[in-house]
Design an enzyme around this catalytic site. Structure first.
Site, PDB file in Angstrom:
ATOM      1  N   GLU A  44       0.870  -1.171   0.000  1.00 43.44           N
ATOM      2  CA  GLU A  44       0.000   0.000   0.000  1.00 43.44           C
ATOM      3  C   GLU A  44       0.907   1.221   0.000  1.00 43.44           C
ATOM      4  O   GLU A  44       1.734   1.385   0.896  1.00 43.44           O
ATOM      5  CB  GLU A  44      -0.912   0.025   1.231  1.00 43.44           C
ATOM      6  CG  GLU A  44      -1.844   1.236   1.240  1.00 43.44           C
ATOM      7  CD  GLU A  44      -2.634   1.383   2.536  1.00 43.44           C
ATOM      8  OE1 GLU A  44      -3.669   2.069   2.503  1.00 43.44           O
ATOM      9  OE2 GLU A  44      -2.206   0.825   3.571  1.00 43.44           O
ATOM     10  N   GLU A  69       5.172   4.383   3.392  1.00 43.45           N
ATOM     11  CA  GLU A  69       4.735   5.707   3.839  1.00 43.45           C
ATOM     12  C   GLU A  69       5.936   6.640   3.934  1.00 43.45           C
ATOM     13  O   GLU A  69       6.990   6.261   4.433  1.00 43.45           O
ATOM     14  CB  GLU A  69       4.033   5.584   5.203  1.00 43.45           C
ATOM     15  CG  GLU A  69       3.631   6.890   5.846  1.00 43.45           C
ATOM     16  CD  GLU A  69       2.678   7.700   4.983  1.00 43.45           C
ATOM     17  OE1 GLU A  69       3.010   8.889   4.723  1.00 43.45           O
ATOM     18  OE2 GLU A  69       1.632   7.178   4.556  1.00 43.45           O
ATOM     19  N   ASN A  96      10.017   6.979   0.030  1.00 42.97           N
ATOM     20  CA  ASN A  96       9.280   7.713  -0.995  1.00 42.97           C
ATOM     21  C   ASN A  96       8.663   6.760  -2.009  1.00 42.97           C
ATOM     22  O   ASN A  96       9.362   5.947  -2.615  1.00 42.97           O
ATOM     23  CB  ASN A  96      10.230   8.691  -1.700  1.00 42.97           C
ATOM     24  CG  ASN A  96       9.493   9.707  -2.537  1.00 42.97           C
ATOM     25  OD1 ASN A  96       8.371   9.472  -2.993  1.00 42.97           O
ATOM     26  ND2 ASN A  96      10.112  10.853  -2.749  1.00 42.97           N
ATOM     27  N   ASP A 118      -3.293  11.899  -1.810  1.00 41.06           N
ATOM     28  CA  ASP A 118      -3.397  13.354  -1.951  1.00 41.06           C
ATOM     29  C   ASP A 118      -3.756  13.679  -3.400  1.00 41.06           C
ATOM     30  O   ASP A 118      -3.059  13.249  -4.322  1.00 41.06           O
ATOM     31  CB  ASP A 118      -2.053  13.995  -1.588  1.00 41.06           C
ATOM     32  CG  ASP A 118      -2.144  15.510  -1.418  1.00 41.06           C
ATOM     33  OD1 ASP A 118      -2.903  16.150  -2.187  1.00 41.06           O
ATOM     34  OD2 ASP A 118      -1.455  16.048  -0.547  1.00 41.06           O
ATOM     35  N   ASP A 154     -12.240   9.575  -2.531  1.00 41.98           N
ATOM     36  CA  ASP A 154     -13.520  10.273  -2.435  1.00 41.98           C
ATOM     37  C   ASP A 154     -13.501  11.525  -3.308  1.00 41.98           C
ATOM     38  O   ASP A 154     -14.473  12.270  -3.348  1.00 41.98           O
ATOM     39  CB  ASP A 154     -13.811  10.662  -0.981  1.00 41.98           C
ATOM     40  CG  ASP A 154     -12.807  11.683  -0.454  1.00 41.98           C
ATOM     41  OD1 ASP A 154     -11.632  11.616  -0.865  1.00 41.98           O
ATOM     42  OD2 ASP A 154     -13.198  12.548   0.357  1.00 41.98           O
ATOM     43  N   THR A 192     -10.247   2.594   5.177  1.00 38.44           N
ATOM     44  CA  THR A 192      -9.203   3.369   5.850  1.00 38.44           C
ATOM     45  C   THR A 192      -9.892   4.240   6.903  1.00 38.44           C
ATOM     46  O   THR A 192     -11.120   4.368   6.916  1.00 38.44           O
ATOM     47  CB  THR A 192      -8.460   4.282   4.864  1.00 38.44           C
ATOM     48  OG1 THR A 192      -9.340   5.341   4.442  1.00 38.44           O
ATOM     49  CG2 THR A 192      -7.976   3.508   3.638  1.00 38.44           C
ATOM     50  N   TYR A 194      -9.801   7.443   7.046  1.00 41.11           N
ATOM     51  CA  TYR A 194     -10.372   8.560   6.290  1.00 41.11           C
ATOM     52  C   TYR A 194     -11.687   8.141   5.631  1.00 41.11           C
ATOM     53  O   TYR A 194     -12.686   8.855   5.681  1.00 41.11           O
ATOM     54  CB  TYR A 194      -9.361   9.007   5.239  1.00 41.11           C
ATOM     55  CG  TYR A 194      -9.754  10.217   4.427  1.00 41.11           C
ATOM     56  CD1 TYR A 194      -9.334  11.495   4.791  1.00 41.11           C
ATOM     57  CD2 TYR A 194     -10.533  10.097   3.280  1.00 41.11           C
ATOM     58  CE1 TYR A 194      -9.681  12.608   4.047  1.00 41.11           C
ATOM     59  CE2 TYR A 194     -10.891  11.202   2.528  1.00 41.11           C
ATOM     60  CZ  TYR A 194     -10.460  12.456   2.916  1.00 41.11           C
ATOM     61  OH  TYR A 194     -10.815  13.554   2.177  1.00 41.11           O
TER      62      TYR A 194
END
Length: 213
Positions: A44, A69, A96, A118, A154, A192, A194
């Site tokens: 992920e 991450e 990265n 993002d 989303d 998640t 979020y």
């Protein structure tokens, strides 16, 4: 979303080298040695606080998972969970996502998950989007021929951009959902943090799955 700085993060990471690697240089093709069993590896990219990746590792013990991450404060939160859970099929990578070919060998990964990345809405930031062509090339290089890319967001603008980007790159769509939580895929969907928060507010969640030709 950038998390607040966590003063304890660096120490926690340094204390758990068996669970997390920091921008490693010689790990490509050797990831299986970090797991209890040799199993297909799924990553992920942009794991946030880690709810998705930890629950995936619990649900699918026959697969190995790696949380990638770039934020130290975020991956430290995942590491806190892993210190408690001690999942034998989960590893963490602080690094990265634009340098995946440095961390993974060709055909080393069975699948890539991108969750609520993002959107980088400004045109001048297009190259930072995780579905930009340079990132698609990174995923392709490390992914097995039978591998897949799964993407959730989303953000309608980012979803439409991603559909166009993957299509232009020549990828094949296996599934497209314009309302994930009201689809047949909802039952098996792992959310998640979020996603959980915003879906409760009625926010539509978009999802796609695709593979390389």
């Amino acid at each position: 979303m950038r998390l607040r700085n966590k003063p304890w993060a660096a120490d926690l990471i340094a204390e758990n080298p068996d669970m997390i690697l920091v921008s490693p240089e010689n790990i490509a093709s050797n990831w299986q040695s970090r797991f209890a069993k040799e199993q297909p590896i799924y990553i992920e990219v942009g794991s946030g606080k880690g709810q998705f990746i930890t629950q995936m590792a619990q649900k699918y013990p026959d697969r190995n998972f790696i949380a990638v991450e770039i934020q130290e404060s975020a991956i430290a939160v995942i590491l806190q969970k892993q210190v408690e859970l001690k999942l034998p099929n989960l590893q963490l990578l602080l690094g990265n996502g634009a340098a995946l070919t440095t961390f993974f060998a060709e055909n080393e990964v069975a699948g890539v998950y991108l969750n609520f990345s993002d959107p980088w809405p400004k045109t001048r930031h297009e190259k930072r989007r995780l579905t930009y062509k340079s990132f698609l090339a990174e995923y392709q290089q490390i992914m097995q021929p039978t591998g897949y890319l799964r993407f959730k967001t989303d953000n309608q603008g980012l979803f439409e951009y991603s559909l166009a980007s993957l299509n232009a790159y020549g990828m094949v769509f296996d599934d497209i959902s314009l309302d994930l939580h009201n689809s047949d895929l909802a039952e098996d969907n792992i959310q998640t943090e979020y996603e959980e928060k915003f879906s409760k507010r009625g926010q539509v969640i978009y999802r796609l799955e695709a593979h390389y030709k």
